[in-house]
Design an enzyme around this catalytic site. Structure first.
Site, mmCIF file in Angstrom:
data_model
loop_
_atom_site.group_PDB
_atom_site.id
_atom_site.type_symbol
_atom_site.label_atom_id
_atom_site.label_comp_id
_atom_site.label_asym_id
_atom_site.label_seq_id
_atom_site.Cartn_x
_atom_site.Cartn_y
_atom_site.Cartn_z
ATOM 1 C CD GLU A 106 -3.088 -1.029 2.165
ATOM 2 O OE1 GLU A 106 -2.912 -0.279 3.148
ATOM 3 O OE2 GLU A 106 -4.107 -1.748 2.045
ATOM 4 C CD GLU A 160 -4.853 -5.608 2.168
ATOM 5 O OE1 GLU A 160 -5.627 -4.830 2.775
ATOM 6 O OE2 GLU A 160 -3.623 -5.576 2.280
#
Length: 1006
Positions: free
Chosen positions: A573, A669
């Site tokens: 991320e 995710e």
């Protein structure tokens, strides 16, 4: 690998009264796999002997020959089970002598025949010496000396202090994560003494102290002399120590650890003074954590995360040893299979030791345990390169009949033994590396799509694979406890049993132990491996980058040969964090972008590509894959649905509504929170003070900002939230309802992604080929996104995962214009004939559908097909005469192949359950049988018969032990009775297992 460890024949003579020669002393914890008795017929005097059709050598740890004359010894082994080092007895008529012998595991007898036949090894030579420094022989002391206790290596400070009673409570009990924070603020020194045999170790060319894992900032001393400093938890450190060692038992080693909190603060100040701050300055306050962990090469989650506590540990968390050798050590083997030429190219990474000079002549050998077996040999001259390393290359032919390794669900997991050896030419020494290798061809396909975007999916052995699975976090917040083979087995087999074929090893944890990846190889679980960077900006100083380069180099070499490891990502991320200004970097974007590229592209990717040129690497997760690279490695929208992988979370929308979810090429995710079961929480809470989401303990345990508010909002949309969650019954009910909501929302989202396989809408969205929900496992007992609780108990979500990841499943949803769209999703490799059955039920009538639709369907291999589109109002005409028929009716779906179930059943609720006409259901376990022995003799099971007097959604069975799981759970009962098994991997004879059951509208008297 030979199961028996037998040494017979090959008698050896040597003069008596000679001590064991260099090479005869071997660390007792390195290779031992069995125990047995070795009996010598004749007098002592053994140097070495071996049997080429059993094991390459038997090495004697100690022993003295008898005075007088040369002796001949004829040994044999009587093996027995166990995992301790080999213990053997020297038996003579006049007196006995106990000694320790290590048999290095060998290849099969046929393999050694092959070695001899090819002329690879004319004689059996001795191995490098290894003295393990593991075990309970250490002490650890704080900086002021008031705390000094025994310690165990591998280990860590929290574990050692808990074992010694300094920490007198469970670290996870109530607020102990904060109360025990003093441990992380102190400096700690680990120390021990050890003995060295001058006639063995000190005669070797190279003697090296090797730490396979130090957590994290430390200085190492041998005999009170500093030999080096460490600053990276993820690298192996090797220090030359020959000049410092003394003959005898008066040698010492000390590892002086700096407090990780202090080290992080110091690194942050140095970085800030030298240039610019590297955000974030600290973790969110809800984490109850510590600051600046991004400045350390340490498990990032150890300073706190939204699903875990802060335990900034120090310790020798992996093995430590002293190795001594004259030639070289075979450290790692990287492998590239050339499918066109049917050859394996082996990169054999040899260690000569730091400061080595000159050349070492020898022979590299490799043997593949195929049928027929094949081998290759090559003379080499080894010269020291970077950090005392040398890369040797062998090209090994592969038989045409080799069997391929497949992910679970697509084929078998064939693994072949591969043995690589270096045999010295000028020194009587050899080093061996044995691995298991699976032949597979994997590609990451990023083809252009019209009107926009690229595909993003894995093709394994020519088959397009839909990735089904979850995200792996460390098995324990304390690194030394995260490496546990039993825990690995429980968690990974649970993933397999839930029909998963892929796990993503998340970048804020650790690179897992070899046994983790070996088990994934055996189970057929594909691994997406993040490099260990997560949710932060990171330094790009020269020293930091050099440490990272070494880390990646070592880890890729260690893991590259595993069939399961197929994709690497540079971070978790961080591209999205930079582009979306999570940490206020926008004002100086170009600076932070430069650091980002320097770290993940010029360092991490460069190191990866050098070690594995044919490997698959993406710079971040999420990212746009090739499009991200085209845009200079920081895409304008790293979460684009048209490229790469996405992370998607939406807690405000209705998670049970399939229409709220966006498309994705690969959903790596997504997820929803729940509480663990009350039985799991009970052990770490005080039920007098801690019940309820507003208690200090519950607030302390919830690290996700607004987590309870979102949980309550999601639950209340569909079910009745407990009137008072601060009572025991109310809190237990909340645990159950939160798991129902998590399972339902994740089910709806996952089915949305699976239906999107092969579908491309008018905007170019769709073609989804991966669904990895967040997260598989937990590190403590707290609210989280996991489907497996800390301790291994299955949440309701995990049972749902076994259904929504089934290889053949029916998936339906209600469109905004009130049509019921029914899809069948298949991961099967062949076309399959099924009968789709749609039943319309009235909530008030158990076992009697009000209407039925049946359709025979031929389902294509590896596909998602829409097979029905029904008008909802028309479908409900026979169900209810009420105006609000949706509150009285629901839809139930299942598949048949002939007369047999072809997949799990499914359902659509047409109105919020709190507004539907559910009857109270008296659900009971009416019969219980067992325990019975499972097939194969491993483990046991109970058979339970569950009955109800009304339709019952989310029937939930609980067992008094977490050491097992049910064959099905959380199910919808539309008929009665139902048989369910409780399956355990151990003998249940000594356990008194109690079973309880509830459901959404359980009758109040139960």
């Amino acid at each position: 690998m030979s199961d028996s460890c037998v040494c017979t024949g090959l008698p050896v003579t040597r003069k008596s009264l000679d001590p064991a020669e260099p090479g005869d002393v071997v660390g007792s914890q390195h290779w031992g796999r069995r125990t047995g008795n070795l009996t010598f017929e004749g007098r002592r005097g053994l140097k070495r002997f071996g049997n080429p059709w059993a094991n390459p050598s038997c090495l004697i740890r100690s022993g003295w020959a008898r005075q007088g004359k040369q002796e001949t010894v004829k040994p044999h082994v009587e093996p027995s089970s166990g995992r301790a080092p080999f213990q053997f007895v020297w038996a003579e008529p006049d007196h006995g002598f106990e000694s320790e012998v290590l048999l290095r595991p060998a290849t099969s007898s046929a393999m050694w025949f092959l070695l001899l036949h090819l002329g690879l090894t004319a004689t059996l030579t001795r191995a490098e010496l290894l003295l393990s420094l593991n075990g309970p022989y250490w002490t650890v002391a704080g900086s002021n000396g008031t705390v000094s206790v025994p310690a165990t290596v591998p280990g860590g400070i929290y574990t050692d202090l808990r074992t010694a009673g300094v920490l007198d409570g469970d670290p996870f009990y109530r607020f102990n994560d904060v109360f025990y924070r003093w441990v992380a603020r102190d400096n700690w020194t680990y120390a021990r003494t050890f003995a060295i045999n001058a006639d063995t170790f000190l005669t070797k060319r190279q003697v090296t102290l090797v730490f396979h894992g130090l957590d994290t900032v430390a200085e190492v001393f041998v005999n009170n002399v500093s030999v080096g400093v460490t600053n990276n938890m993820f690298t192996r450190y090797a220090f030359p120590v020959k000049r410092l060692l003394r003959a005898g038992d008066n040698n010492s080693v000390e590892v002086r650890f700096l407090s990780p909190i202090t080290a992080a603060e110091q690194a942050y100040r140095v970085q800030s003074a030298a240039g610019h701050t590297v955000p974030p300055r600290c973790v969110p306050v809800e984490y109850n954590g510590e600051c600046h962990v991004n400045h350390l090469r340490k498990m990032q989650a150890s300073f706190g995360w939204d699903w875990g506590p802060a335990f900034p540990s120090v310790g020798i968390w992996k093995s430590v040893e002293i190795i001594a050798y004259d030639a070289v050590v075979v450290r790692d083997v990287t492998i590239r299979y050339d499918w066109g030429n049917s050859t394996l190219t082996l990169g054999v990474h040899l260690e000569l030791g730091n400061g080595s000079s000159g050349a070492i002549r020898g022979k590299l050998e490799a043997v593949l345990g195929s049928n027929p077996q094949v081998g290759v040999s090559r003379q080499v001259i080894v010269e020291s390169g970077k950090e005392g390393e040398y890369l040797g290359v062998l090209v090994l032919p592969v038989p045409a009949n080799i069997e391929l390794w497949w992910p679970i669900g697509l084929g078998e997991q064939y693994l072949y033994n591969l043995t690589v050896r270096f045999v010295g030419a000028d020194v009587d020494e050899r080093s061996v590396k044995q691995i298991r290798y699976g032949f597979r061809k994997v590609s990451l396909i990023q083809d252009k799509l019209t009107p926009k975007g690229l595909t993003f999916y894995l093709k394994v052995n020519g088959v397009a694979m839909f990735a089904k699975g979850s995200n792996w976090i460390p098995a324990h917040i304390l690194p030394e406890l995260s490496v546990d083979e039993r825990t690995y087995k429980n968690l990974l087999t649970a993933a397999r049993d839930a029909n998963m074929n892929m796990l993503r090893v998340w970048g804020g944890g650790v690179y897992e132990d070899d046994s983790f990846y070996q088990l994934c190889d055996e189970l057929g679980l594909i691994i997406w491996q993040d490099a260990m960077f997560a949710c932060s900006m990171y330094p790009a100083s020269e020293g930091f980058l050099a440490s990272v380069e070494r880390e990646v180099r070592q880890q890729v070499r260690r893991l590259q040969h595993h069939a399961s490891v197929v994709v690497w990502a540079g971070n978790n991320e961080n591209e999205a964090a930079l582009r979306q200004n999570w940490y206020e970097t926008a004002a100086n974007f170009s600076l932070y972008r430069r650091d980002y590229v320097s770290l993940y592209v010029d360092t991490v990717r460069a190191a990866f590509t050098k070690e594995d040129p044919s490997g698959m690497f993406v710079t971040s997760s999420p990212s746009n894959g090739d499009e991200t690279e085209k845009e200079g490695f920081v895409a304008s929208n790293p979460q684009s649905p048209f490229y790469g992988d996405t992370h998607y979370y939406n807690y405000l929308a209705d998670g049970w509504n399939a229409n709220v979810y966006s498309m994705s090429r690969f959903a790596s995710e997504y997820g929803f929170q729940s509480l663990p079961s009350f039985s799991t929480l009970h052990s770490v809470m005080n039920t007098k003070w801690d019940l309820g989401t507003t208690s200090n303990w519950s607030i302390h345990r919830q690290h996700h900002l607004g987590g309870y508010m979102e949980m309550k909002m999601q639950i209340s949309r569909h079910m009745h939230y407990p009137e008072d969650d601060s009572t025991s019954s109310g809190f237990q009910r909340l645990c159950y309802l939160s798991q129902v909501n998590q399972a339902m929302a994740t089910k709806v989202e996952t089915e949305h992604y699976r239906r999107s396989r092969g579908v491309l809408d008018s905007l170019g969205q769709g073609m989804t080929m991966g669904a990895l929900y967040w997260q598989l496992n937990d590190v403590w007992q707290a609210p989280s996104w996991s489907s497996l609780e800390f301790g291994g108990r299955w949440k309701l979500l995990h049972y749902f995962a076994a259904r929504f990841f089934a290889p053949l499943s029916v998936s339906a949803y209600l469109t905004p214009d009130d049509r019921v769209e029914v899809h069948i999703v298949s991961d099967r490799l062949e076309t399959f004939e099924v009968t789709l059955v749609v039943h319309v039920y009235n909530w008030g009538e158990l076992g009697i559908p009000k209407d039925e639709v049946m359709l025979n369907v031929s389902i294509d291999a590896l596909s998602s097909q829409q097979v029905l589109s029904l008008n909802l109002d028309e479908l409900l005409t026979k169900c209810s005469n009420e105006v609000n028929a949706r509150h009285h009716c629901f839809l139930h779906f299942y598949l048949l192949h002939g007369s047999q179930d072809a997949g799990p059943d499914n359902f659509i609720f047409l109105a919020p359950l709190k507004d539907s006409a559910l009857r109270h259901a008296s659900v009971r376990v009416v019969e219980r049988h067992g325990p019975f022995r499972r097939k194969g003799g491993v483990g046991s099971y109970y058979s339970l018969e569950v009955a109800t007097d009304a339709i019952a959604p989310f029937v939930w069975l609980e067992a008094s032990t977490p050491r097992g799981h049910f064959s099905d759970n959380g199910f919808l009962m539309v008929s009665t009775p139902m048989t369910v098994e409780f399956i355990m991997d151990e003998d249940a004879d000594s356990l008194e297992v109690v079973f309880n059951v509830t459901s959404l509208h359980q009758a109040p008297d139960l």
